[in-house]
Design a protein around this motif. Structure first.
Motif, PDB file in Angstrom:
ATOM      1  N   GLY A 136      -7.448   1.120  -6.691  1.00 32.64           N
ATOM      2  CA  GLY A 136      -8.104   0.739  -5.438  1.00 32.64           C
ATOM      3  C   GLY A 136      -9.520   1.286  -5.346  1.00 32.64           C
ATOM      4  N   CYS A 192     -17.064  -2.320  -0.889  1.00 31.49           N
ATOM      5  CA  CYS A 192     -16.538  -2.193   0.472  1.00 31.49           C
ATOM      6  C   CYS A 192     -16.410  -0.710   0.801  1.00 31.49           C
ATOM      7  CB  CYS A 192     -15.176  -2.879   0.590  1.00 31.49           C
ATOM      8  SG  CYS A 192     -14.390  -2.619   2.195  1.00 31.49           S
ATOM      9  N   GLN A 208       0.791  -1.225   0.000  1.00 31.99           N
ATOM     10  CA  GLN A 208       0.000   0.000   0.000  1.00 31.99           C
ATOM     11  C   GLN A 208       0.829   1.283   0.000  1.00 31.99           C
ATOM     12  OE1 GLN A 208      -3.373   0.046  -0.247  1.00 31.99           O
ATOM     13  NE2 GLN A 208      -3.484  -2.157  -0.244  1.00 31.99           N
ATOM     14  N   HIS A 252      -9.234   4.264  -0.172  1.00 32.76           N
ATOM     15  CA  HIS A 252      -8.567   4.494  -1.459  1.00 32.76           C
ATOM     16  C   HIS A 252      -8.915   5.850  -2.068  1.00 32.76           C
ATOM     17  CE1 HIS A 252      -6.525   0.703  -1.562  1.00 32.76           C
ATOM     18  NE2 HIS A 252      -7.665   0.076  -1.289  1.00 32.76           N
ATOM     19  N   GLU A 282      -3.859   3.965  -6.298  1.00 35.26           N
ATOM     20  CA  GLU A 282      -5.027   4.309  -5.481  1.00 35.26           C
ATOM     21  C   GLU A 282      -6.284   4.428  -6.329  1.00 35.26           C
ATOM     22  OE1 GLU A 282      -5.126   3.861  -2.424  1.00 35.26           O
ATOM     23  OE2 GLU A 282      -2.977   3.802  -2.021  1.00 35.26           O
ATOM     24  N   SER A 335     -12.692  -1.145  -5.103  1.00 37.45           N
ATOM     25  CA  SER A 335     -13.596  -1.033  -3.956  1.00 37.45           C
ATOM     26  C   SER A 335     -15.025  -0.707  -4.396  1.00 37.45           C
ATOM     27  CB  SER A 335     -13.088  -0.007  -2.946  1.00 37.45           C
ATOM     28  OG  SER A 335     -13.024   1.281  -3.499  1.00 37.45           O
ATOM     29  N   TYR A 371     -15.334   0.702   3.463  1.00 42.02           N
ATOM     30  CA  TYR A 371     -14.057   1.002   4.116  1.00 42.02           C
ATOM     31  C   TYR A 371     -12.970   1.210   3.061  1.00 42.02           C
ATOM     32  CZ  TYR A 371     -16.433  -0.832   8.226  1.00 42.02           C
ATOM     33  OH  TYR A 371     -17.324  -1.055   9.250  1.00 42.02           O
ATOM     34  N   CYS A 372     -12.911   0.279   2.119  1.00 40.68           N
ATOM     35  CA  CYS A 372     -11.918   0.373   1.036  1.00 40.68           C
ATOM     36  C   CYS A 372     -12.180   1.595   0.163  1.00 40.68           C
ATOM     37  CB  CYS A 372     -11.942  -0.889   0.182  1.00 40.68           C
ATOM     38  SG  CYS A 372     -11.525  -2.389   1.095  1.00 40.68           S
TER      39      CYS A 372
END
Length: 137
Positions: free
Chosen positions: A55, A64, A40, A71, A52, A59, A66-67
């Motif tokens: 990401g 997700c 990461q 990100h 990112e 995500s 949270y992800c």
């Protein structure tokens, strides 16, 4: 490293110890922290902003929150604009939609591969015959 040493390193890097790391058992904390830093945070072949944005896209597909938050904030921290973030999410949405369609319709995979290879060959030849900037890269 001990748990205290790992947490001290996190505090120096982040200003706090994220709660997601507090729940990791002692037996795997060092391994997880080392892997997190490498994957990461460490510089790699793909610049951090683009990693990112990938990401953000992943995500969005995995849904997700949270992800998505992590990100998105990391992408902004690494210089991504709101337009780039939206484009990454839109690209993910489009890719997931086409994936659902071609898989659901059970399009012949070997034919699909032949067609995509042919498309790429055609575009390469077109790019070679045009001057720089004449065709989207």
């Amino acid at each position: 490293m001990t748990r205290a040493e790992i947490f001290k390193e996190m505090e120096e890097m982040f200003g706090l110890v994220p709660s997601m790391f507090k729940s990791i058992p002692d037996a795997t904390l060092e391994l997880e922290w080392s892997l997190f830093k490498q994957v990461q945070l460490a510089p790699g072949e793909i610049p951090a902003k683009y990693r990112e944005l990938m990401g953000v896209a992943i995500s969005a597909i995995t849904k997700c929150r949270y992800c998505a938050f992590f990100h998105t904030e990391m992408a902004k921290l690494n210089g991504a604009t709101p337009a780039e973030i939206e484009e990454a999410v839109h690209y993910a949405k489009s890719s997931a939609g086409w994936s659902a369609y071609v898989n659901g319709m059970q399009i012949d995979f070997e034919q699909f591969k032949r067609e995509i290879t042919q498309v790429c060959q055609h575009v390469r030849l077109a790019r070679e015959s045009m001057g720089p900037g004449d065709m989207s890269e």
